[in-house]
Design a protein around this motif. Sequence first.
Motif, PDB file in Angstrom:
ATOM      1  N   TRP A 140      74.787  23.607  68.281  1.00  0.00           N
ATOM      2  CA  TRP A 140      74.970  25.017  68.616  1.00  0.00           C
ATOM      3  C   TRP A 140      74.815  25.238  70.126  1.00  0.00           C
ATOM      4  CZ3 TRP A 140      76.115  29.426  65.788  1.00  0.00           C
ATOM      5  CH2 TRP A 140      75.850  30.647  66.395  1.00  0.00           C
ATOM      6  N   ARG A 141      73.751  24.668  70.689  1.00  0.00           N
ATOM      7  CA  ARG A 141      73.480  24.861  72.108  1.00  0.00           C
ATOM      8  C   ARG A 141      74.503  24.138  72.980  1.00  0.00           C
ATOM      9  NH1 ARG A 141      66.862  24.240  71.646  1.00  0.00           N
ATOM     10  NH2 ARG A 141      66.469  26.424  71.096  1.00  0.00           N
ATOM     11  N   LYS A 142      74.982  22.991  72.536  1.00  0.00           N
ATOM     12  CA  LYS A 142      75.991  22.261  73.294  1.00  0.00           C
ATOM     13  C   LYS A 142      77.281  23.060  73.395  1.00  0.00           C
ATOM     14  CE  LYS A 142      78.104  18.724  75.236  1.00  0.00           C
ATOM     15  NZ  LYS A 142      77.806  18.315  76.631  1.00  0.00           N
ATOM     16  N   VAL A 143      77.725  23.639  72.289  1.00  0.00           N
ATOM     17  CA  VAL A 143      78.957  24.429  72.299  1.00  0.00           C
ATOM     18  C   VAL A 143      78.788  25.672  73.165  1.00  0.00           C
ATOM     19  CG1 VAL A 143      80.577  25.741  70.876  1.00  0.00           C
ATOM     20  CG2 VAL A 143      79.693  23.551  70.057  1.00  0.00           C
ATOM     21  N   GLN A 144      77.658  26.326  73.070  1.00  0.00           N
ATOM     22  CA  GLN A 144      77.416  27.496  73.912  1.00  0.00           C
ATOM     23  C   GLN A 144      77.390  27.112  75.393  1.00  0.00           C
ATOM     24  OE1 GLN A 144      77.085  30.846  73.084  1.00  0.00           O
ATOM     25  NE2 GLN A 144      77.752  30.231  71.040  1.00  0.00           N
ATOM     26  N   ALA A 145      76.795  25.953  75.687  1.00  0.00           N
ATOM     27  CA  ALA A 145      76.716  25.518  77.084  1.00  0.00           C
ATOM     28  C   ALA A 145      78.095  25.291  77.677  1.00  0.00           C
ATOM     29  CB  ALA A 145      75.874  24.244  77.181  1.00  0.00           C
ATOM     30  N   VAL A 146      78.967  24.626  76.910  1.00  0.00           N
ATOM     31  CA  VAL A 146      80.309  24.306  77.407  1.00  0.00           C
ATOM     32  C   VAL A 146      81.228  25.518  77.370  1.00  0.00           C
ATOM     33  CG1 VAL A 146      82.377  22.916  76.988  1.00  0.00           C
ATOM     34  CG2 VAL A 146      80.103  21.862  76.801  1.00  0.00           C
ATOM     35  N   ASN A 147      81.260  26.199  76.241  1.00  0.00           N
ATOM     36  CA  ASN A 147      82.245  27.264  76.031  1.00  0.00           C
ATOM     37  C   ASN A 147      81.866  28.590  76.674  1.00  0.00           C
ATOM     38  OD1 ASN A 147      83.393  25.265  74.492  1.00  0.00           O
ATOM     39  ND2 ASN A 147      83.509  26.445  72.603  1.00  0.00           N
ATOM     40  N   VAL A 148      80.567  28.823  76.877  1.00  0.00           N
ATOM     41  CA  VAL A 148      80.117  30.140  77.359  1.00  0.00           C
ATOM     42  C   VAL A 148      79.359  30.047  78.680  1.00  0.00           C
ATOM     43  CG1 VAL A 148      78.776  32.204  76.804  1.00  0.00           C
ATOM     44  CG2 VAL A 148      79.961  30.959  74.975  1.00  0.00           C
ATOM     45  N   GLU A 149      78.294  29.237  78.695  1.00  0.00           N
ATOM     46  CA  GLU A 149      77.414  29.245  79.863  1.00  0.00           C
ATOM     47  C   GLU A 149      78.122  28.769  81.129  1.00  0.00           C
ATOM     48  OE1 GLU A 149      73.937  27.038  78.782  1.00  0.00           O
ATOM     49  OE2 GLU A 149      73.509  28.346  77.076  1.00  0.00           O
ATOM     50  N   ALA A 150      79.051  27.830  81.007  1.00  0.00           N
ATOM     51  CA  ALA A 150      79.774  27.348  82.185  1.00  0.00           C
ATOM     52  C   ALA A 150      80.569  28.479  82.841  1.00  0.00           C
ATOM     53  CB  ALA A 150      80.697  26.196  81.804  1.00  0.00           C
ATOM     54  N   ILE A 151      81.097  29.393  82.042  1.00  0.00           N
ATOM     55  CA  ILE A 151      81.818  30.541  82.597  1.00  0.00           C
ATOM     56  C   ILE A 151      80.892  31.357  83.487  1.00  0.00           C
ATOM     57  CG2 ILE A 151      82.973  32.715  82.025  1.00  0.00           C
ATOM     58  CD1 ILE A 151      83.926  31.407  79.426  1.00  0.00           C
ATOM     59  N   LEU A 152      79.687  31.602  82.986  1.00  0.00           N
ATOM     60  CA  LEU A 152      78.704  32.370  83.744  1.00  0.00           C
ATOM     61  C   LEU A 152      78.349  31.673  85.055  1.00  0.00           C
ATOM     62  CD1 LEU A 152      76.628  34.761  83.744  1.00  0.00           C
ATOM     63  CD2 LEU A 152      75.019  33.159  82.693  1.00  0.00           C
TER      64      LEU A 152
END
Length: 251
Positions: A102-114
Amino acid sequence: MALDGKTAVVTGGSRGIGYAYCRRLAADGANVVVIDIDDPSDAVKTLDGGDHLGLVCDIGEPSQVDAAAAAVLDRYGRCDILVNNAGIFPIADLDHVTLELWRKVQAVNVEAILLFARAFAPGMRAAGWGRVVNTGSGITLTQNRDLVYLTSKGTVHALTRALANELGEGGITVNAIAPGLVPTEGFLGRARANGPTADEVFARVTALQTVKRPSVPADLANALAFLVSDDAAFMTAQILHVDGGVTRTGA
């Protein structure tokens, strides 16, 4: 739609949709930075004109994102166009999802944008002009059960609108392109590994479309070319579905 003198950063730019984005941006005159987890040197060599750069970066690692952003700013001074295209799409239902995944997908798909937006927004504000285009997904309007991926793309849509709200006064627009199914290497590999063949999946999706043909990366690149142009200066906080009409059904 000339982008002469502009610097564009594209994550996941060495193949598939991201590569189509890079080719179109370069053809329109931009200096293109191709960021990918694999060496993007070969992709960079094929781009038209300009002063292009390839950077290896795992965007799921904040320190690598910071280093890549610093390399862009060191070479070009600022980023004018940020295209957050890279993403991962593992399959896991509620009974099998792990917090690590869950955290890996959020890191790549969302957090990198931020992280990339935080790095490049000051330069865009100083210039009074900037374009951020994120990759969303039409999956958020379907009954798909890809729990982790669907949630991440819903968050991308919300983050797109939140960034648009914050950055608009600086002359920066923030939008998202939501593709349908596109026959990229990543999707084709996934389709073979998970049940129906790629042909069966595309046949099923094409039947739902009003435009009765599979999508191709150029369809998305054409939409991107508009969103990063001055013609789209009054368009922001939008999720642009480029899917042949699938999402009109809501099913």
